[in-house]
Design a protein around this motif. Structure first.
Motif, PDB file in Angstrom:
ATOM      1  N   ARG A 161       0.840  -1.181   0.000  1.00  0.00           N
ATOM      2  CA  ARG A 161       0.000   0.000   0.000  1.00  0.00           C
ATOM      3  C   ARG A 161       0.881   1.240   0.000  1.00  0.00           C
ATOM      4  N   LEU A 162       0.674   2.086  -0.983  1.00  0.00           N
ATOM      5  CA  LEU A 162       1.359   3.368  -1.064  1.00  0.00           C
ATOM      6  C   LEU A 162       0.499   4.455  -0.439  1.00  0.00           C
ATOM      7  N   SER A 163       1.156   5.400   0.215  1.00  0.00           N
ATOM      8  CA  SER A 163       0.476   6.555   0.807  1.00  0.00           C
ATOM      9  C   SER A 163       1.011   7.834   0.197  1.00  0.00           C
ATOM     10  N   CYS A 164       0.156   8.827   0.127  1.00  0.00           N
ATOM     11  CA  CYS A 164       0.525  10.135  -0.409  1.00  0.00           C
ATOM     12  C   CYS A 164      -0.115  11.183   0.494  1.00  0.00           C
ATOM     13  N   ALA A 165       0.682  11.753   1.371  1.00  0.00           N
ATOM     14  CA  ALA A 165       0.188  12.727   2.341  1.00  0.00           C
ATOM     15  C   ALA A 165       0.331  14.141   1.796  1.00  0.00           C
ATOM     16  N   ALA A 166      -0.762  14.873   1.804  1.00  0.00           N
ATOM     17  CA  ALA A 166      -0.753  16.249   1.317  1.00  0.00           C
ATOM     18  C   ALA A 166      -0.603  17.221   2.483  1.00  0.00           C
ATOM     19  N   SER A 167       0.137  18.285   2.249  1.00  0.00           N
ATOM     20  CA  SER A 167       0.238  19.360   3.229  1.00  0.00           C
ATOM     21  C   SER A 167       0.102  20.697   2.521  1.00  0.00           C
ATOM     22  N   GLY A 168      -0.499  21.646   3.199  1.00  0.00           N
ATOM     23  CA  GLY A 168      -0.672  22.975   2.634  1.00  0.00           C
ATOM     24  C   GLY A 168      -1.895  23.150   1.767  1.00  0.00           C
ATOM     25  N   MET A 195      -6.973  13.732  -7.881  1.00  0.00           N
ATOM     26  CA  MET A 195      -5.667  13.183  -7.511  1.00  0.00           C
ATOM     27  C   MET A 195      -5.428  11.881  -8.268  1.00  0.00           C
ATOM     28  N   SER A 196      -4.184  11.640  -8.620  1.00  0.00           N
ATOM     29  CA  SER A 196      -3.865  10.468  -9.431  1.00  0.00           C
ATOM     30  C   SER A 196      -2.563   9.818  -8.988  1.00  0.00           C
ATOM     31  N   TRP A 197      -2.414   8.570  -9.439  1.00  0.00           N
ATOM     32  CA  TRP A 197      -1.154   7.855  -9.331  1.00  0.00           C
ATOM     33  C   TRP A 197      -0.652   7.571 -10.744  1.00  0.00           C
ATOM     34  N   TYR A 198       0.651   7.753 -10.929  1.00  0.00           N
ATOM     35  CA  TYR A 198       1.340   7.391 -12.152  1.00  0.00           C
ATOM     36  C   TYR A 198       2.485   6.456 -11.782  1.00  0.00           C
ATOM     37  N   ARG A 199       3.050   5.785 -12.780  1.00  0.00           N
ATOM     38  CA  ARG A 199       4.232   4.957 -12.543  1.00  0.00           C
ATOM     39  C   ARG A 199       5.152   5.027 -13.753  1.00  0.00           C
ATOM     40  N   GLN A 200       6.430   4.802 -13.483  1.00  0.00           N
ATOM     41  CA  GLN A 200       7.424   4.795 -14.547  1.00  0.00           C
ATOM     42  C   GLN A 200       8.346   3.609 -14.343  1.00  0.00           C
ATOM     43  N   ALA A 201       8.275   2.669 -15.281  1.00  0.00           N
ATOM     44  CA  ALA A 201       9.137   1.499 -15.238  1.00  0.00           C
ATOM     45  C   ALA A 201      10.458   1.829 -15.925  1.00  0.00           C
ATOM     46  N   PRO A 202      11.513   1.077 -15.613  1.00  0.00           N
ATOM     47  CA  PRO A 202      12.818   1.333 -16.230  1.00  0.00           C
ATOM     48  C   PRO A 202      12.736   1.297 -17.760  1.00  0.00           C
ATOM     49  N   ALA A 228      -9.750  12.822   6.677  1.00  0.00           N
ATOM     50  CA  ALA A 228      -9.297  13.257   8.000  1.00  0.00           C
ATOM     51  C   ALA A 228      -7.776  13.324   8.089  1.00  0.00           C
ATOM     52  N   LYS A 229      -7.117  12.427   7.358  1.00  0.00           N
ATOM     53  CA  LYS A 229      -5.645  12.396   7.368  1.00  0.00           C
ATOM     54  C   LYS A 229      -5.064  13.167   6.181  1.00  0.00           C
ATOM     55  N   ASN A 230      -5.942  13.680   5.302  1.00  0.00           N
ATOM     56  CA  ASN A 230      -5.476  14.406   4.114  1.00  0.00           C
ATOM     57  C   ASN A 230      -4.474  13.573   3.316  1.00  0.00           C
ATOM     58  N   THR A 231      -4.800  12.314   3.160  1.00  0.00           N
ATOM     59  CA  THR A 231      -3.882  11.344   2.555  1.00  0.00           C
ATOM     60  C   THR A 231      -4.616  10.487   1.528  1.00  0.00           C
ATOM     61  N   MET A 232      -3.925  10.205   0.437  1.00  0.00           N
ATOM     62  CA  MET A 232      -4.426   9.316  -0.600  1.00  0.00           C
ATOM     63  C   MET A 232      -3.638   8.018  -0.547  1.00  0.00           C
ATOM     64  N   TYR A 233      -4.266   6.923  -0.958  1.00  0.00           N
ATOM     65  CA  TYR A 233      -3.629   5.612  -0.922  1.00  0.00           C
ATOM     66  C   TYR A 233      -3.754   4.907  -2.264  1.00  0.00           C
ATOM     67  N   LEU A 234      -2.839   3.968  -2.481  1.00  0.00           N
ATOM     68  CA  LEU A 234      -2.973   3.031  -3.582  1.00  0.00           C
ATOM     69  C   LEU A 234      -2.702   1.643  -3.017  1.00  0.00           C
ATOM     70  N   GLN A 235      -3.768   0.869  -2.848  1.00  0.00           N
ATOM     71  CA  GLN A 235      -3.638  -0.514  -2.392  1.00  0.00           C
ATOM     72  C   GLN A 235      -3.395  -1.377  -3.620  1.00  0.00           C
ATOM     73  N   MET A 236      -2.297  -2.103  -3.609  1.00  0.00           N
ATOM     74  CA  MET A 236      -1.902  -2.914  -4.755  1.00  0.00           C
ATOM     75  C   MET A 236      -1.863  -4.374  -4.350  1.00  0.00           C
ATOM     76  N   ASN A 237      -2.723  -5.168  -4.954  1.00  0.00           N
ATOM     77  CA  ASN A 237      -2.796  -6.602  -4.677  1.00  0.00           C
ATOM     78  C   ASN A 237      -2.415  -7.405  -5.906  1.00  0.00           C
ATOM     79  N   SER A 238      -2.119  -8.666  -5.693  1.00  0.00           N
ATOM     80  CA  SER A 238      -1.757  -9.562  -6.809  1.00  0.00           C
ATOM     81  C   SER A 238      -0.677  -8.941  -7.683  1.00  0.00           C
ATOM     82  N   LEU A 239       0.344  -8.410  -7.047  1.00  0.00           N
ATOM     83  CA  LEU A 239       1.403  -7.721  -7.779  1.00  0.00           C
ATOM     84  C   LEU A 239       2.191  -8.682  -8.655  1.00  0.00           C
ATOM     85  N   GLN A 240       2.582  -8.179  -9.820  1.00  0.00           N
ATOM     86  CA  GLN A 240       3.341  -8.955 -10.787  1.00  0.00           C
ATOM     87  C   GLN A 240       4.626  -8.209 -11.146  1.00  0.00           C
ATOM     88  N   PRO A 241       5.613  -8.913 -11.683  1.00  0.00           N
ATOM     89  CA  PRO A 241       6.868  -8.240 -12.054  1.00  0.00           C
ATOM     90  C   PRO A 241       6.655  -7.036 -12.971  1.00  0.00           C
TER      91      PRO A 241
END
Length: 111
Positions: free
Chosen positions: A19-26, A34-41, A74-87
Protein backbone atom coordinates in the motif's frame (compact mmCIF):
# COMPACT_ATOMS: atom_id res chain seq x y z
CA UNK A 1 4.58 24.17 2.73
CA UNK A 2 2.45 22.87 -0.14
CA UNK A 3 3.67 19.39 -1.00
CA UNK A 4 2.93 15.69 -1.48
CA UNK A 5 5.00 13.16 0.46
CA UNK A 6 4.87 9.49 -0.47
CA UNK A 7 5.62 6.40 1.57
CA UNK A 8 5.09 2.66 1.45
CA UNK A 9 7.14 1.32 -1.44
CA UNK A 10 9.37 -1.72 -1.23
CA UNK A 11 10.21 -5.20 -2.44
CA UNK A 12 7.47 -7.82 -2.67
CA UNK A 13 7.15 -11.27 -4.18
CA UNK A 14 4.81 -11.92 -7.11
CA UNK A 15 1.26 -12.24 -5.84
CA UNK A 16 1.97 -10.03 -2.85
CA UNK A 17 0.52 -6.70 -1.77
CA UNK A 18 1.72 -3.22 -0.94
CA UNK A 19 0.00 0.00 0.00
CA UNK A 20 1.36 3.37 -1.06
CA UNK A 21 0.48 6.56 0.81
CA UNK A 22 0.53 10.14 -0.41
CA UNK A 23 0.19 12.73 2.34
CA UNK A 24 -0.75 16.25 1.32
CA UNK A 25 0.24 19.36 3.23
CA UNK A 26 -0.67 22.97 2.63
CA UNK A 27 -3.88 22.17 0.80
CA UNK A 28 -6.99 20.02 1.14
CA UNK A 29 -6.46 16.89 -0.94
CA UNK A 30 -10.15 16.06 -1.22
CA UNK A 31 -10.90 19.21 -3.24
CA UNK A 32 -8.64 18.14 -6.09
CA UNK A 33 -8.51 15.42 -8.68
CA UNK A 34 -5.67 13.18 -7.51
CA UNK A 35 -3.87 10.47 -9.43
CA UNK A 36 -1.15 7.85 -9.33
CA UNK A 37 1.34 7.39 -12.15
CA UNK A 38 4.23 4.96 -12.54
CA UNK A 39 7.42 4.80 -14.55
CA UNK A 40 9.14 1.50 -15.24
CA UNK A 41 12.82 1.33 -16.23
CA UNK A 42 13.26 2.41 -19.83
CA UNK A 43 9.59 3.32 -20.25
CA UNK A 44 7.56 6.50 -20.24
CA UNK A 45 5.55 7.51 -17.18
CA UNK A 46 2.04 6.05 -17.39
CA UNK A 47 -1.22 6.85 -15.66
CA UNK A 48 -2.41 4.25 -13.13
CA UNK A 49 -5.47 5.54 -11.28
CA UNK A 50 -7.48 8.66 -10.45
CA UNK A 51 -9.86 9.72 -7.70
CA UNK A 52 -11.98 12.85 -8.00
CA UNK A 53 -13.19 15.20 -5.31
CA UNK A 54 -16.51 13.37 -5.09
CA UNK A 55 -14.81 9.99 -4.91
CA UNK A 56 -15.26 8.75 -8.47
CA UNK A 57 -12.38 6.44 -9.40
CA UNK A 58 -10.86 5.09 -12.59
CA UNK A 59 -7.99 2.75 -13.41
CA UNK A 60 -5.81 1.79 -16.30
CA UNK A 61 -6.89 -1.59 -17.65
CA UNK A 62 -3.77 -3.46 -16.53
CA UNK A 63 -4.44 -2.79 -12.83
CA UNK A 64 -8.25 -2.84 -12.77
CA UNK A 65 -9.45 -5.36 -10.20
CA UNK A 66 -6.05 -5.50 -8.49
CA UNK A 67 -5.37 -1.92 -7.39
CA UNK A 68 -7.61 0.36 -5.35
CA UNK A 69 -7.23 4.12 -5.04
CA UNK A 70 -8.73 5.71 -1.96
CA UNK A 71 -8.58 8.75 0.26
CA UNK A 72 -8.77 9.50 3.98
CA UNK A 73 -10.01 13.06 4.27
CA UNK A 74 -9.30 13.26 8.00
CA UNK A 75 -5.65 12.40 7.37
CA UNK A 76 -5.48 14.41 4.11
CA UNK A 77 -3.88 11.34 2.56
CA UNK A 78 -4.43 9.32 -0.60
CA UNK A 79 -3.63 5.61 -0.92
CA UNK A 80 -2.97 3.03 -3.58
CA UNK A 81 -3.64 -0.51 -2.39
CA UNK A 82 -1.90 -2.91 -4.76
CA UNK A 83 -2.80 -6.60 -4.68
CA UNK A 84 -1.76 -9.56 -6.81
CA UNK A 85 1.40 -7.72 -7.78
CA UNK A 86 3.34 -8.95 -10.79
CA UNK A 87 6.87 -8.24 -12.05
CA UNK A 88 5.38 -5.94 -14.72
CA UNK A 89 4.18 -3.70 -11.87
CA UNK A 90 7.79 -2.91 -10.97
CA UNK A 91 8.20 0.85 -11.29
CA UNK A 92 8.61 4.11 -9.45
CA UNK A 93 5.14 5.23 -8.43
CA UNK A 94 4.22 8.92 -8.19
CA UNK A 95 1.19 10.66 -6.74
CA UNK A 96 0.04 13.91 -8.29
CA UNK A 97 -2.58 16.59 -7.87
CA UNK A 98 -2.89 20.34 -7.48
CA UNK A 99 -0.04 20.63 -10.00
CA UNK A 100 2.25 18.86 -7.52
CA UNK A 101 4.14 15.58 -7.72
CA UNK A 102 5.31 13.35 -4.91
CA UNK A 103 8.94 12.33 -4.70
CA UNK A 104 8.29 8.83 -6.02
CA UNK A 105 8.18 5.40 -4.36
CA UNK A 106 10.06 2.41 -5.71
CA UNK A 107 7.97 -0.76 -6.01
CA UNK A 108 9.87 -3.89 -6.97
CA UNK A 109 8.07 -7.17 -7.59
CA UNK A 110 10.51 -10.05 -7.72
CA UNK A 111 11.03 -13.53 -6.36
Amino acid sequence: QVQLVESGGGLVQPGGSLRLSCAASGFTLSTYLMSWYRQAPGKEREWVATITGVGWTDYTSSVKGRFTISRDNAKNTMYLQMNSLQPDDTAVYYCTGNRLWGQGSQVTVSS
